[in-house]
Motif scaffolding. Sequence first.
Motif, PDB file in Angstrom:
ATOM      1  N   GLY A   1      39.336  25.252  25.685  1.00 16.93           N
ATOM      2  CA  GLY A   1      37.999  24.752  25.974  1.00 16.93           C
ATOM      3  C   GLY A   1      37.972  24.010  27.290  1.00 16.93           C
ATOM      4  N   GLY A   2      36.845  23.378  27.543  1.00 16.49           N
ATOM      5  CA  GLY A   2      36.715  22.594  28.765  1.00 16.49           C
ATOM      6  C   GLY A   2      35.995  23.293  29.893  1.00 16.49           C
ATOM      7  N   TRP A   3      35.595  24.562  29.666  1.00 19.50           N
ATOM      8  CA  TRP A   3      34.847  25.267  30.694  1.00 19.50           C
ATOM      9  C   TRP A   3      33.346  25.100  30.460  1.00 19.50           C
ATOM     10  CZ3 TRP A   3      38.965  28.219  28.428  1.00 19.50           C
ATOM     11  CH2 TRP A   3      40.061  28.398  29.273  1.00 19.50           C
ATOM     12  N   PRO A   4      32.550  25.080  31.515  1.00 18.42           N
ATOM     13  CA  PRO A   4      31.096  25.029  31.326  1.00 18.42           C
ATOM     14  C   PRO A   4      30.576  26.355  30.797  1.00 18.42           C
ATOM     15  CG  PRO A   4      31.636  25.258  33.654  1.00 18.42           C
ATOM     16  CD  PRO A   4      32.936  25.016  32.939  1.00 18.42           C
ATOM     17  N   ALA A   5      29.546  26.272  29.962  1.00 22.52           N
ATOM     18  CA  ALA A   5      28.940  27.494  29.430  1.00 22.52           C
ATOM     19  C   ALA A   5      28.408  28.352  30.575  1.00 22.52           C
ATOM     20  CB  ALA A   5      27.810  27.142  28.469  1.00 22.52           C
ATOM     21  N   GLY A   6      28.437  29.662  30.355  1.00 21.79           N
ATOM     22  CA  GLY A   6      27.949  30.586  31.367  1.00 21.79           C
ATOM     23  C   GLY A   6      29.037  31.137  32.259  1.00 21.79           C
ATOM     24  N   GLN A   7      30.278  30.661  32.071  1.00 22.15           N
ATOM     25  CA  GLN A   7      31.402  31.144  32.864  1.00 22.15           C
ATOM     26  C   GLN A   7      32.089  32.303  32.150  1.00 22.15           C
ATOM     27  OE1 GLN A   7      32.327  30.151  35.840  1.00 22.15           O
ATOM     28  NE2 GLN A   7      31.198  28.251  36.121  1.00 22.15           N
ATOM     29  N   ILE A   8      32.684  33.208  32.917  1.00 26.61           N
ATOM     30  CA  ILE A   8      33.506  34.281  32.354  1.00 26.61           C
ATOM     31  C   ILE A   8      34.961  33.907  32.586  1.00 26.61           C
ATOM     32  CG2 ILE A   8      34.137  36.716  32.473  1.00 26.61           C
ATOM     33  CD1 ILE A   8      31.315  37.342  33.373  1.00 26.61           C
ATOM     34  N   VAL A   9      35.707  33.792  31.501  1.00 22.02           N
ATOM     35  CA  VAL A   9      37.114  33.378  31.563  1.00 22.02           C
ATOM     36  C   VAL A   9      38.000  34.559  31.186  1.00 22.02           C
ATOM     37  CG1 VAL A   9      38.850  31.794  30.668  1.00 22.02           C
ATOM     38  CG2 VAL A   9      36.517  31.007  31.016  1.00 22.02           C
ATOM     39  N   GLU A  10      39.044  34.779  31.961  1.00 21.69           N
ATOM     40  CA  GLU A  10      40.022  35.826  31.682  1.00 21.69           C
ATOM     41  C   GLU A  10      41.294  35.189  31.134  1.00 21.69           C
ATOM     42  OE1 GLU A  10      39.086  39.316  34.851  1.00 21.69           O
ATOM     43  OE2 GLU A  10      40.099  37.541  35.659  1.00 21.69           O
ATOM     44  N   VAL A  11      41.862  35.826  30.106  1.00 19.41           N
ATOM     45  CA  VAL A  11      43.035  35.270  29.426  1.00 19.41           C
ATOM     46  C   VAL A  11      44.099  36.347  29.267  1.00 19.41           C
ATOM     47  CG1 VAL A  11      43.901  34.134  27.340  1.00 19.41           C
ATOM     48  CG2 VAL A  11      41.591  33.628  28.164  1.00 19.41           C
ATOM     49  N   ARG A  12      45.351  35.967  29.407  1.00 15.11           N
ATOM     50  CA  ARG A  12      46.463  36.854  29.095  1.00 15.11           C
ATOM     51  C   ARG A  12      47.599  36.019  28.510  1.00 15.11           C
ATOM     52  NH1 ARG A  12      48.826  38.419  35.165  1.00 15.11           N
ATOM     53  NH2 ARG A  12      49.937  36.454  35.529  1.00 15.11           N
TER      54      ARG A  12
ATOM     55  N   ALA B   1      60.178  37.323  20.977  1.00 15.15           N
ATOM     56  CA  ALA B   1      59.507  36.190  21.630  1.00 15.15           C
ATOM     57  C   ALA B   1      59.788  34.896  20.874  1.00 15.15           C
ATOM     58  CB  ALA B   1      58.002  36.437  21.696  1.00 15.15           C
ATOM     59  N   GLU B   2      60.002  33.831  21.620  1.00 14.95           N
ATOM     60  CA  GLU B   2      60.189  32.515  21.017  1.00 14.95           C
ATOM     61  C   GLU B   2      59.044  31.574  21.363  1.00 14.95           C
ATOM     62  OE1 GLU B   2      63.953  31.170  22.391  1.00 14.95           O
ATOM     63  OE2 GLU B   2      65.112  32.619  21.208  1.00 14.95           O
ATOM     64  N   VAL B   3      58.559  31.695  22.570  1.00 17.37           N
ATOM     65  CA  VAL B   3      57.466  30.847  23.050  1.00 17.37           C
ATOM     66  C   VAL B   3      56.480  31.729  23.809  1.00 17.37           C
ATOM     67  CG1 VAL B   3      56.838  28.935  24.591  1.00 17.37           C
ATOM     68  CG2 VAL B   3      58.904  28.778  23.185  1.00 17.37           C
ATOM     69  N   TYR B   4      55.187  31.378  23.732  1.00 16.30           N
ATOM     70  CA  TYR B   4      54.151  32.145  24.425  1.00 16.30           C
ATOM     71  C   TYR B   4      53.463  31.266  25.468  1.00 16.30           C
ATOM     72  CZ  TYR B   4      54.666  35.379  20.502  1.00 16.30           C
ATOM     73  OH  TYR B   4      55.166  36.240  19.562  1.00 16.30           O
ATOM     74  N   LEU B   5      53.292  31.822  26.647  1.00 13.09           N
ATOM     75  CA  LEU B   5      52.539  31.158  27.710  1.00 13.09           C
ATOM     76  C   LEU B   5      51.119  31.704  27.702  1.00 13.09           C
ATOM     77  CD1 LEU B   5      55.135  31.365  30.632  1.00 13.09           C
ATOM     78  CD2 LEU B   5      54.924  29.601  28.851  1.00 13.09           C
ATOM     79  N   VAL B   6      50.150  30.829  27.465  1.00 13.93           N
ATOM     80  CA  VAL B   6      48.739  31.224  27.489  1.00 13.93           C
ATOM     81  C   VAL B   6      48.217  30.959  28.894  1.00 13.93           C
ATOM     82  CG1 VAL B   6      46.470  30.922  26.445  1.00 13.93           C
ATOM     83  CG2 VAL B   6      48.535  30.587  25.062  1.00 13.93           C
ATOM     84  N   GLN B   7      47.851  32.019  29.587  1.00 17.25           N
ATOM     85  CA  GLN B   7      47.397  31.902  30.968  1.00 17.25           C
ATOM     86  C   GLN B   7      45.914  32.254  31.057  1.00 17.25           C
ATOM     87  OE1 GLN B   7      50.013  34.542  33.148  1.00 17.25           O
ATOM     88  NE2 GLN B   7      51.676  33.047  33.166  1.00 17.25           N
ATOM     89  N   ALA B   8      45.177  31.522  31.886  1.00 20.75           N
ATOM     90  CA  ALA B   8      43.741  31.751  32.005  1.00 20.75           C
ATOM     91  C   ALA B   8      43.285  31.509  33.441  1.00 20.75           C
ATOM     92  CB  ALA B   8      42.971  30.840  31.046  1.00 20.75           C
ATOM     93  N   ARG B   9      42.130  32.090  33.744  1.00 21.59           N
ATOM     94  CA  ARG B   9      41.492  31.853  35.038  1.00 21.59           C
ATOM     95  C   ARG B   9      40.024  32.198  34.917  1.00 21.59           C
ATOM     96  NH1 ARG B   9      43.683  37.079  38.588  1.00 21.59           N
ATOM     97  NH2 ARG B   9      42.472  38.671  37.481  1.00 21.59           N
ATOM     98  N   LEU B  10      39.203  31.597  35.756  1.00 23.11           N
ATOM     99  CA  LEU B  10      37.801  31.996  35.850  1.00 23.11           C
ATOM    100  C   LEU B  10      37.734  33.321  36.590  1.00 23.11           C
ATOM    101  CD1 LEU B  10      36.037  28.638  36.801  1.00 23.11           C
ATOM    102  CD2 LEU B  10      36.038  29.779  34.580  1.00 23.11           C
ATOM    103  N   MET B  11      36.870  34.207  36.116  1.00 27.80           N
ATOM    104  CA  MET B  11      36.761  35.507  36.769  1.00 27.80           C
ATOM    105  C   MET B  11      36.427  35.324  38.247  1.00 27.80           C
ATOM    106  SD  MET B  11      34.412  38.815  35.750  1.00 27.80           S
ATOM    107  CE  MET B  11      35.495  39.277  34.388  1.00 27.80           C
ATOM    108  N   GLY B  12      37.169  35.996  39.072  1.00 26.33           N
ATOM    109  CA  GLY B  12      37.000  35.868  40.516  1.00 26.33           C
ATOM    110  C   GLY B  12      38.066  35.006  41.160  1.00 26.33           C
ATOM    111  N   SER B  13      38.753  34.179  40.344  1.00 31.48           N
ATOM    112  CA  SER B  13      39.847  33.366  40.879  1.00 31.48           C
ATOM    113  C   SER B  13      41.057  34.253  41.144  1.00 31.48           C
ATOM    114  CB  SER B  13      40.219  32.252  39.902  1.00 31.48           C
ATOM    115  OG  SER B  13      39.113  31.406  39.676  1.00 31.48           O
ATOM    116  N   SER B  14      41.907  33.823  42.043  1.00 30.51           N
ATOM    117  CA  SER B  14      43.022  34.677  42.462  1.00 30.51           C
ATOM    118  C   SER B  14      44.212  34.616  41.518  1.00 30.51           C
ATOM    119  CB  SER B  14      43.467  34.298  43.875  1.00 30.51           C
ATOM    120  OG  SER B  14      43.856  32.934  43.912  1.00 30.51           O
ATOM    121  N   GLU B  15      44.489  33.469  40.913  1.00 29.08           N
ATOM    122  CA  GLU B  15      45.715  33.317  40.151  1.00 29.08           C
ATOM    123  C   GLU B  15      45.448  32.833  38.725  1.00 29.08           C
ATOM    124  OE1 GLU B  15      48.349  30.713  42.155  1.00 29.08           O
ATOM    125  OE2 GLU B  15      48.575  31.996  43.923  1.00 29.08           O
TER     126      GLU B  15
END
Length: 261
Positions: free
Chosen positions: A229-240, A200-214
């Motif tokens: 950061g930048g999300w309101p508290a109380g949200q569930i965020v998925e990361v890959r 690997a040379e570069v990493y793409l950090v991908q995220a979405r709010l749980m329930g979002s499609s993409e």
Amino acid sequence: MAARERLAEVKRAKPRRSKRRAEFRALDRQGEQVIGRCRLRLAAVYGSRHNAHWKAAGFTNESTMVPEDFAARLKVLSGLAGYFQKQPQLESQDMGTTAVICGDMLERLVAGRKAVTDSETKLRQVVVAKRAALQVVRTALREAIKILGGLLTGDDARWLAFGLKPPKAGAAEPRAVESVTLTPLGGGSMEVSWPAALHAEVYLVQARLMGSSEFKVVKTVRAREVELGGWPAGQIVEVRIVATNALGEAVPSPVMALWLT
């Protein structure tokens, strides 16, 4: 040495933050119990329906229930402390419903919440310091590799002895990132870290709010940790994480989710 010290500081700060959170949760449960006992005391005198007496004691929104919101519970405790101080005949030591008990509980909760905030702030500071220290190491390493490139041939065994990939080792598609670690930093932020992926040379950090499609790319980095950061508290965020190089992208890493506070 600085990078190791910063890493050690992060390792110490994380359990301290967890401890402060656990202590605060226990305090908050005690606060709910104090309000609950006061509620029973007032109900025995004024009935369970909301009226002017309940409002004077701090119970607003036409409700006599223990509030679900923390800030609202603080207001009720403050109101109860003042009310019992003005109406000492309603206090009950046996029930644990006095102005002193309510006031003390209020102070302990405020201090506990501040301890959590301070521990989260400290963790965020040491994470930022760690990231800066690691960046210094990476810059120095890149310079060293550049110098070695002018001194060693591509097939020199000393590349491997230094723990480096020989420049003529041959290109290969990147392997997938095998795991992702999410560390809450408070304030709707998190630290994302992952182990190195082969080629690997570069990493793409991908995220979405749980329930979002993409998933969406929120960061593109060469390092193996980043603050999001930048999300309101109380949200569930998925990361890959997706490892990439000039030949393309690897399959995404496993998805990790975090409930933000």
